[in-house]
Design a protein around this motif. Structure first.
Motif, PDB file in Angstrom:
ATOM      1  N   CYS A 182       0.853  -1.186   0.000  1.00 37.60           N
ATOM      2  CA  CYS A 182       0.000   0.000   0.000  1.00 37.60           C
ATOM      3  C   CYS A 182       0.891   1.239   0.000  1.00 37.60           C
ATOM      4  O   CYS A 182       1.766   1.381   0.864  1.00 37.60           O
ATOM      5  CB  CYS A 182      -0.912  -0.016   1.229  1.00 37.60           C
ATOM      6  SG  CYS A 182      -1.915   1.486   1.399  1.00 37.60           S
ATOM      7  N   LYS A 186       0.055   4.165   0.783  1.00 35.29           N
ATOM      8  CA  LYS A 186      -0.253   5.100   1.873  1.00 35.29           C
ATOM      9  C   LYS A 186       0.300   4.628   3.217  1.00 35.29           C
ATOM     10  O   LYS A 186       0.992   5.369   3.882  1.00 35.29           O
ATOM     11  CB  LYS A 186      -1.771   5.301   1.976  1.00 35.29           C
ATOM     12  CG  LYS A 186      -2.171   6.350   2.990  1.00 35.29           C
ATOM     13  CD  LYS A 186      -3.643   6.710   2.867  1.00 35.29           C
ATOM     14  CE  LYS A 186      -3.998   7.855   3.789  1.00 35.29           C
ATOM     15  NZ  LYS A 186      -4.273   7.418   5.150  1.00 35.29           N
ATOM     16  N   CYS A 187       0.001   3.381   3.602  1.00 37.34           N
ATOM     17  CA  CYS A 187       0.386   2.928   4.950  1.00 37.34           C
ATOM     18  C   CYS A 187       1.572   1.969   4.959  1.00 37.34           C
ATOM     19  O   CYS A 187       2.128   1.700   6.014  1.00 37.34           O
ATOM     20  CB  CYS A 187      -0.800   2.281   5.653  1.00 37.34           C
ATOM     21  SG  CYS A 187      -1.233   0.638   5.035  1.00 37.34           S
ATOM     22  N   LYS A 200       1.468  -1.245   4.253  1.00 36.50           N
ATOM     23  CA  LYS A 200       1.090  -2.648   4.447  1.00 36.50           C
ATOM     24  C   LYS A 200       1.485  -3.424   3.205  1.00 36.50           C
ATOM     25  O   LYS A 200       1.279  -2.970   2.077  1.00 36.50           O
ATOM     26  CB  LYS A 200      -0.425  -2.749   4.668  1.00 36.50           C
ATOM     27  CG  LYS A 200      -0.940  -4.171   4.781  1.00 36.50           C
ATOM     28  CD  LYS A 200      -2.456  -4.176   4.936  1.00 36.50           C
ATOM     29  CE  LYS A 200      -3.020  -5.583   4.926  1.00 36.50           C
ATOM     30  NZ  LYS A 200      -4.482  -5.586   5.047  1.00 36.50           N
ATOM     31  N   CYS A 234      -7.019   1.690   3.771  1.00 35.45           N
ATOM     32  CA  CYS A 234      -6.697   3.060   3.349  1.00 35.45           C
ATOM     33  C   CYS A 234      -7.688   3.557   2.314  1.00 35.45           C
ATOM     34  O   CYS A 234      -8.043   4.746   2.305  1.00 35.45           O
ATOM     35  CB  CYS A 234      -5.271   3.123   2.793  1.00 35.45           C
ATOM     36  SG  CYS A 234      -4.020   2.961   4.086  1.00 35.45           S
ATOM     37  N   ASP A 249     -10.736   4.593   4.289  1.00 35.89           N
ATOM     38  CA  ASP A 249     -10.455   5.863   4.968  1.00 35.89           C
ATOM     39  C   ASP A 249     -10.525   7.029   3.987  1.00 35.89           C
ATOM     40  O   ASP A 249     -11.043   8.093   4.313  1.00 35.89           O
ATOM     41  CB  ASP A 249      -9.062   5.834   5.622  1.00 35.89           C
ATOM     42  CG  ASP A 249      -9.022   4.925   6.830  1.00 35.89           C
ATOM     43  OD1 ASP A 249     -10.096   4.529   7.331  1.00 35.89           O
ATOM     44  OD2 ASP A 249      -7.892   4.606   7.269  1.00 35.89           O
TER      45      ASP A 249
END
Ligand SMILES: [Zn+2]
Length: 81
Positions: A19, A21-22, A24, A64, A67
């Motif tokens: 990911c 964004k995060c 993961k 994400c 979110d």
């Protein structure tokens, strides 16, 4: 009549997905179901955009993505496949 010759072909196989964004990450098995937890976005910007001629590619995990969608003023249209 056709004759065939066996050749070796090199191809790219997805090994993992992360990911953007995060961070993961999941290793991809032979079945590849792990990649269903991620979504690839491929955005192309056109002439009137300040990002004209740019292409953005990134992957988001479902957490994400949810979110991000929760920040929308209007919910996306959801249908079954
Ligand atoms: Zn994520």
């Amino acid at each position: 009549m056709k004759e065939y010759e066996e050749i070796q072909v090199t191809k790219k196989v997805l090994k993992s997905i992360t990911c953007n964004k995060c961070g993961k990450s999941k290793e991809i098995t032979d079945f590849g179901f792990e990649q269903d937890e991620f979504h690839s976005l491929n955005l192309s910007f056109g002439y009137e955009s300040v990002f004209d001629e740019e292409r953005w590619k990134f992957d988001l995990c479902e957490s994400c993505l949810v979110d991000f969608v929760k920040t929308f003023k209007y919910s996306p249209t959801i249908t079954n496949i």
